[in-house]
Design a protein around this motif. Structure first.
Motif, PDB file in Angstrom:
ATOM      1  N   ARG A  11       0.919  -1.952   0.060  1.00  0.00           N
ATOM      2  CA  ARG A  11       0.480  -0.038  -0.432  1.00  0.00           C
ATOM      3  C   ARG A  11       0.807   1.223  -0.194  1.00  0.00           C
ATOM      4  O   ARG A  11       0.659   2.446  -0.326  1.00  0.00           O
ATOM      5  CB  ARG A  11      -0.629  -0.207   1.120  1.00  0.00           C
ATOM      6  N   VAL A  14       2.532   1.862  -3.632  1.00  0.00           N
ATOM      7  CA  VAL A  14       1.239   2.127  -4.509  1.00  0.00           C
ATOM      8  C   VAL A  14       1.239   3.374  -4.235  1.00  0.00           C
ATOM      9  O   VAL A  14       0.637   4.606  -5.653  1.00  0.00           O
ATOM     10  CB  VAL A  14      -0.264   1.616  -4.043  1.00  0.00           C
ATOM     11  N   GLN A  18       1.805   6.467  -7.010  1.00  0.00           N
ATOM     12  CA  GLN A  18       0.216   7.694  -7.737  1.00  0.00           C
ATOM     13  C   GLN A  18       0.525   9.113  -7.382  1.00  0.00           C
ATOM     14  O   GLN A  18       0.789   9.827  -8.138  1.00  0.00           O
ATOM     15  CB  GLN A  18      -0.679   6.770  -6.824  1.00  0.00           C
ATOM     16  N   LEU A  69       4.567  -2.582 -10.005  1.00  0.00           N
ATOM     17  CA  LEU A  69       3.528  -1.497  -9.233  1.00  0.00           C
ATOM     18  C   LEU A  69       1.921  -2.702  -9.644  1.00  0.00           C
ATOM     19  O   LEU A  69       1.053  -2.754  -8.349  1.00  0.00           O
ATOM     20  CB  LEU A  69       3.327  -0.514 -10.063  1.00  0.00           C
ATOM     21  N   LYS A  73      -1.184  -3.115  -7.870  1.00  0.00           N
ATOM     22  CA  LYS A  73      -2.580  -3.921  -6.890  1.00  0.00           C
ATOM     23  C   LYS A  73      -3.666  -3.889  -7.727  1.00  0.00           C
ATOM     24  O   LYS A  73      -4.671  -4.008  -6.917  1.00  0.00           O
ATOM     25  CB  LYS A  73      -2.709  -2.485  -8.802  1.00  0.00           C
ATOM     26  N   ASP A 142      -8.373  -1.060  -9.992  1.00  0.00           N
ATOM     27  CA  ASP A 142      -7.416  -0.523  -8.627  1.00  0.00           C
ATOM     28  C   ASP A 142      -8.140   0.219  -6.993  1.00  0.00           C
ATOM     29  O   ASP A 142      -8.282   0.134  -6.710  1.00  0.00           O
ATOM     30  CB  ASP A 142      -7.746   1.411  -8.817  1.00  0.00           C
TER      31      ASP A 142
END
Length: 315
Positions: A11, A14, A18, A69, A73, A142
């Motif tokens: 987490r 990610v 982002q 990545l 997800k 996502d």
């Protein structure tokens, strides 16, 4: 057994990917920046690869990090689906479903389907998001959406796909346009040169181009429409002709215009309306219920595909 990454570490990664900013990523994860940095370092140690490159000004994801990545997800989404599955097992067909719909479907399908869902499943709420196909599928992966209503053909590898019904394309033009003359409407090269398109990103643009040879579509003066309504305005002003889904034509999109829509001679170009979800979705009952509601409204209805072949005009 080799050490495995934790969901917390994934987490953090990610969030960094982002935001491309450690401070903002830490805020998104509700932790301190030092905690996030330590968790990301632990993940890199467990995997044995460098995921992120950073200096005082920039944060970048490494090539191997970009590949990991996408897998991260999927793992996070599947984990959330597991939690939701356990939660939903106590009371199915309740709670909130997040549904994405493309703009060339939403206004013509949802008003016919949502009342049925509310009547039969009063505890089920549907939160809607309208967006382009690529954006909807990215949000689906996502875990920002549960389902998406899209038009095929489109790449749906790795997703649960339920094809619902066929939606043919009709030719739309001014009442006196030569394209509408004749008992049967065809789309020869001289007509394809006058086809107007939606802008890049709309799957309807791709479907229109698939209906003809791409080289035959001139797209008058290079201008493209941002929406179906803009496309109709361009046609009504004499700039060209367009292909519209039968769903939109019979849904009243020509109301208030002087345009006429006619079906193309078989085999007419078409798209397939489909409901998609993650393979790991916890909402199988809701998926099937929504698919059934749409199919029962449209698949055997004279509104779509099996209807009259007459022209449509709205004034």
């Amino acid at each position: 057994m080799a050490a495995l990454p934790s969901l917390r570490q994934l987490r953090y990664f990610v969030a960094v990917a982002q935001e491309l900013n450690f401070t903002r990523a830490a805020e998104v994860c509700f932790v301190g920046q030092s905690t996030l940095s330590a968790g990301l370092k632990e993940l890199e140690d467990v995997l044995g690869v460098r995921l992120v490159e950073r200096d005082r000004q920039n944060v970048a994801i490494t090539p191997i990090g970009a590949e990991i990545l996408e897998r991260a997800k999927v793992i996070l989404a599947s984990s959330q689906d597991l939690v939701e599955y356990a939660s939903a097992s106590g009371e199915p067909m309740a709670g909130t479903i997040r549904l994405g719909v493309i703009p060339t479907i939403a206004p013509f399908l949802l008003p016919n389907v949502l009342p049925d869902i509310r009547e039969h499943y009063p505890k089920l709420k549907i939160a809607l998001r309208e967006d382009l196909t690529a954006n909807l599928l990215a949000r689906l992966i996502d875990h920002q959406l549960d389902f998406a209503l899209i038009a095929l053909p489109y790449d749906t590898a790795g997703l649960l796909v339920k094809e619902l019904f066929v939606d043919e394309f009709w030719l739309v033009a001014g009442a006196n346009d030569p394209a509408l003359k004749g008992k049967e409407i065809h789309l020869p090269t001289k007509m394809a040169e006058r086809l107007l398109l939606l802008e890049e990103g709309h799957c309807l643009r791709d479907h229109t181009m698939q209906a003809c040879k791409q080289s035959d579509i001139r797209n008058a003066e290079g201008m493209e429409a941002t929406s179906l309504l803009t496309l109709l305005q361009m046609v009504e002003s004499g700039m060209g002709i367009a292909l519209l889904p039968e769903m939109a034509v019979k849904g009243g999109i020509l109301n208030g215009t002087t345009l006429i829509a006619r079906p193309l001679a078989p085999p007419a170009p078409k798209r397939v309306i489909a409901l998609v979800a993650r393979l790991s979705t916890a909402h199988h009952d809701e998926f099937q219920a929504l698919a059934h509601s749409i199919e029962s409204r449209f698949k055997s209805s004279p509104r779509i595909s099996r209807g009259s072949r007459k022209s449509f005009q709205r004034v």
